[in-house]
Design a protein around this motif. Structure first.
Motif, short mmCIF file in Angstrom:
data_model
loop_
_atom_site.label_atom_id
_atom_site.label_comp_id
_atom_site.label_asym_id
_atom_site.label_seq_id
_atom_site.Cartn_x
_atom_site.Cartn_y
_atom_site.Cartn_z
N VAL A 188 -54.82 69.97 -94.56
CA VAL A 188 -55.18 69.45 -95.89
C VAL A 188 -55.88 70.57 -96.68
O VAL A 188 -57.10 70.72 -96.61
CB VAL A 188 -56.12 68.23 -95.76
CG1 VAL A 188 -56.36 67.58 -97.12
CG2 VAL A 188 -55.55 67.21 -94.78
N PRO A 189 -55.09 71.36 -97.42
CA PRO A 189 -55.70 72.47 -98.16
C PRO A 189 -56.32 72.01 -99.48
O PRO A 189 -55.82 71.09 -100.12
CB PRO A 189 -54.53 73.41 -98.46
CG PRO A 189 -53.34 72.86 -97.72
CD PRO A 189 -53.61 71.40 -97.51
N GLY A 190 -57.41 72.69 -99.86
CA GLY A 190 -57.89 72.60 -101.24
C GLY A 190 -57.09 73.59 -102.07
O GLY A 190 -56.03 74.07 -101.65
N THR A 191 -57.60 73.92 -103.26
CA THR A 191 -56.90 74.88 -104.13
C THR A 191 -56.70 76.21 -103.43
O THR A 191 -57.66 76.81 -102.93
CB THR A 191 -57.75 75.15 -105.40
OG1 THR A 191 -57.99 73.92 -106.06
CG2 THR A 191 -57.06 76.13 -106.33
N ILE A 192 -55.45 76.67 -103.39
CA ILE A 192 -55.14 77.98 -102.83
C ILE A 192 -54.49 78.81 -103.94
O ILE A 192 -53.52 78.35 -104.57
CB ILE A 192 -54.14 77.87 -101.64
CG1 ILE A 192 -54.59 76.81 -100.62
CG2 ILE A 192 -53.93 79.24 -101.00
CD1 ILE A 192 -55.81 77.14 -99.79
N ALA A 193 -55.01 79.98 -104.18
CA ALA A 193 -54.50 80.82 -105.28
C ALA A 193 -53.12 81.36 -104.88
O ALA A 193 -53.01 82.29 -104.08
CB ALA A 193 -55.47 81.97 -105.54
N THR A 194 -52.07 80.73 -105.43
CA THR A 194 -50.69 81.17 -105.13
C THR A 194 -49.85 81.12 -106.41
O THR A 194 -50.31 80.65 -107.46
CB THR A 194 -49.99 80.25 -104.09
OG1 THR A 194 -49.76 78.98 -104.70
CG2 THR A 194 -50.81 80.09 -102.83
#
Ligand SMILES: NC(=O)c1ccc[n+]([C@@H]2O[C@H](COP(=O)([O-])OP(=O)(O)OC[C@H]3O[C@@H](n4cnc5c(N)ncnc54)[C@H](O)[C@@H]3O)[C@@H](O)[C@H]2O)c1
Length: 267
Positions: A188-194
Motif C-alpha cells: 500500500v504505497p503513499g505518493t511516489i514521485a513517478t
C-alpha cells in the motif's frame, strides 16, 4: 539505493507487470540486484526495450514481453510463454495500473471501464493463470500493488474503487490458496514521485512540494521504497505474511502530519 536482500531470491523467477518505467522498472532493478530471473509485461515497447536492454547490459537475466493487459488472450498466452521460457513462475507482481484523476461526475464510462480492466480485471486474469502452476509446486508469492487511496478519500475516484477491489482480491487469494503454499499480499504505497504524475506536475509543478507536508516523514516516496518491500515479501523472510496490507507510505495512514498541532491548539 543499495538493496539488502535474502540469498534465496537468487535464481527465483519474478514476473512484473508494467515494468517499463517508474516503480515497475525499479522493482526489476532490485530483482536484478538479487540475481532473480525477471520477466516484464509491458504495453509500451520503447519503455520495455529500455528497461530490458539497460538491465541486461548490467548482467541481468531479464526478458520483456509486450502485452496489452486489457486483452485476456494476450495475458494468458504470455503467461504460458513465460512458463515455457523460465520453467516456472515463483513471484508475480501486479504492478501495472491506469490512473484517471477525473471526479465521479466528470468520469466517462469508457475511462471507468479502462481503469477497472487494467487495475482489477488484469490482476484477476493473471492470478487465475499462474495459480495452477504455483499450486502444483506448492510455492508462490503474489504481490498486488494497491494504494493509500483505497483506505481513505484522497481523490482519483475510479482508480480508488478499482484498487479497493484489488485489496479485496488479495485477501481472497491468501485465504483460499494459503493451504497450497501460496502467499498473497498487497503493498500500500503513499505518493511516489513517478512519471504517472507528469500531467498533474504540468498543471501544478509544486505538487510534490505541496504534498510532502502531509507526510509524517516529510517527503513523498521513491520507487525504491516500494521495490525494497517487494524483495522482502518475495523472500522466505516473510514466510508467515499473507493477506496483509503492507503499508509503505511515510506514515500518511497513521495521521496527517499538519493536523495534530491544530487539534492541540499549538499550531
Ligand atoms: N506513483 C504513485 O504515487 C503511486 C501511489 C500509490 C500506488 N501506486 C501504484 O504503483 C504502481 C506503479 O505506479 P507507477 O507510478 O509506477 O505508474 P506508471 O504509470 O508510471 O507505470 C505503470 C506502467 O504500467 C504500464 N501499463 C499501463 N497499462 C498497461 C496495459 N494495458 N498493459 C500493459 N502495461 C500497462 C504502463 O505502460 C507503465 O509502464 C501502480 O499499481 C500504482 O497504482 C503508485
Amino acid at each position: 539505493m543499495t538493496y539488502q536482500f535474502a540469498a534465496e531470491l537468487a535464481g527465483r523467477t519474478i514476473v512484473i507487470t508494467g515494468g517499463g518505467r517508474s516503480i515497475g522498472r525499479e522493482m526489476a532493478t532490485a530483482a536484478a540486484a538479487a540475481k532473480m530471473k525477471i520477466a516484464i509485461l509491458e504495453i509500451n515497447k520503447a519503455n520495455l526495450d529500455e528497461t530490458v536492454n539497460s538491465l541486461r547490459a548490467n548482467g541481468a537475466d531479464i526478458t520483456g514481453y509486450q502485452v496489452d493487459l486489457q486483452v485476456e488472450d494476450q495475458i494468458i498466452n504470455t503467461i504460458k510463454e513465460i512458463e515455457r521460457d523460465f520453467g516456472k513462475i515463483e513471484v508475480f507482481v501486479n504492478n501495472a495500473a491506469f490512473h484517471d484523476s477525473a471526479d465521479l461526475i466528470a468520469s466517462s464510462l469508457e475511462m471507468w471501464n479502462k481503469t477497472l480492466d487494467i487495475n482489477i480485471t488484469a490482476p484477476f486474469i493473471c492470478i487465475r493463470a499462474i495459480l495452477p502452476g504455483m499450486i502444483e509446486r506448492k510455492f508462490g508469492a503474489i504481490i498486488n500493488i494497491g494504494t493509500v487511496n483505497s483506505k481513505m478519500m484522497i481523490g482519483s475516484d475510479s482508480y480508488t474503487a478499482s484498487k479497493a477491489a484489488l485489496h479485496a482480491l488479495t485477501r481472497t487469494v491468501a485465504v483460499r490458496y494459503g493451504g497450497h503454499g501460496i502467499r498473497c499480499n498487497t503493498i500500500v504505497p503513499g505518493t511516489i514521485a513517478t512519471e504517472v504524475w507528469q500531467e498533474r506536475i504540468d498543471r501544478n509543478p509544486s505538487v510534490f512540494e505541496n504534498l510532502k507536508s502531509w507526510y509524517p516523514m516529510g517527503r513523498v516516496g521513491k520507487p525504491s521504497d516500494i521495490a525494497a518491500a517487494v524483495l522482502y515479501l518475495a523472500s522466505d523472510q516473510a514466510p508467515w505474511m499473507t493477506g496483509t496490507e503492507f503499508v509503505v507510505d511515510g506514515g500518511l495512514l497513521a495521521g496527517f502530519a499538519p493536523m495534530y498541532p491544530v487539534v492541540e491548539g499549538t499550531d
